[in-house]
Design an enzyme around this catalytic site. Sequence first.
Site, PDB file in Angstrom:
ATOM      1  N   CYS A 112       0.788  -1.330   0.022  1.00  0.00           N
ATOM      2  CA  CYS A 112      -0.005   0.058  -0.073  1.00  0.00           C
ATOM      3  C   CYS A 112       0.764   1.358   0.180  1.00  0.00           C
ATOM      4  CB  CYS A 112      -0.998  -0.113   1.232  1.00  0.00           C
ATOM      5  SG  CYS A 112      -1.921  -1.368   1.305  1.00  0.00           S
ATOM      6  N   HIS A 235      -3.486   7.420   2.882  1.00  0.00           N
ATOM      7  CA  HIS A 235      -3.723   5.850   2.300  1.00  0.00           C
ATOM      8  C   HIS A 235      -5.205   5.503   2.807  1.00  0.00           C
ATOM      9  CE1 HIS A 235      -4.209   1.799   1.237  1.00  0.00           C
ATOM     10  NE2 HIS A 235      -3.595   1.440   2.318  1.00  0.00           N
ATOM     11  N   ASN A 265     -10.154  -0.007   0.262  1.00  0.00           N
ATOM     12  CA  ASN A 265      -8.624   0.063   0.344  1.00  0.00           C
ATOM     13  C   ASN A 265      -8.204  -0.407  -1.289  1.00  0.00           C
ATOM     14  OD1 ASN A 265      -5.885  -0.202   0.585  1.00  0.00           O
ATOM     15  ND2 ASN A 265      -6.059  -1.268   2.643  1.00  0.00           N
TER      16      ASN A 265
END
Length: 310
Positions: A112, A235, A265
Amino acid sequence: MNAGIVGMGRSLPEERLTNFQLEQRMDTSDEWIRTMTGIEQRRIAKDDQNTSDMAREAAQNAIKDAGIDPADIGLILVATVTPDQPFPSMSCVIQQDIGAVNAAAMDISAACAGFMYGVITAKQFIDSDVYKYVLVVGVEKLSKITNWEDRNTAVLFGDGAGAAIIGKVSEGRGILSFELGADGRGGKHLYQDKHLIMNGREVFKFAVRQMGESAINVIEKAGLKKEDVDFLIPHQANIRIMEASRERLGLPPEKMSKTIQKYGNTSAASIPISLVEDLQEGRVKDDDIIVMVGFGGGLTWGAIAMKWGK
């Protein structure tokens, strides 16, 4: 002249998977998912829509936004943990697809935090005048490694791509400071076996601490104060982690990017997907001070303080 972002683009699958649909597939509820994660729906790529397809579309949109010739791109960096195949790399695949005939190409595996790693790597090549433009893509098809029987992870992830063209920007604008980090001791908490496996409690504790610390660090490295920050783009992993970062900076809710409710996500794609939307809707404007911060498997993290504009 600093390195900065001169063009942005994204690609999102059409299919939406809502919390209510997940209720029919597993023991969960819309209320629980929204309360614990902030997610209401996520985009899921079709079986015949590959990681490279989303990466190519996002890259083409970024090139169009930057108004450049693909032949002027010197390097392509693709951040992903879900490539079409182990090799050739996604960066080589899209190099051919977009006609970037003069570009070197490599993939980045930082989960990520991948887009942060990519942009910060690109900055070094621009600052040293090795390349005129670097294309950075964050892209994931996480649906293909998600265990749809595991309600703790299946509700979290979505598919998509975001891309940026990095080049020289006008004086005073661009990347002001950055931070990269890793702690391999935490790799056991977030990894892929056959499917994506996560120790949610440990990842949550790490992320709440590291996202806030990294954001503060890049602000201080840039010679700024928290009060100077106009917008935070974290994020999009979990609304509670994101809110902890926002509160650490003392920002009001309207000064934080929030797209997790729509896209879930999307790992390396989440920050550029959000930034494109923030630009389109006028939340990020020229000369705004923005902070981007992400974390991911590895464990890895990265943050950037930037003065927006070409």
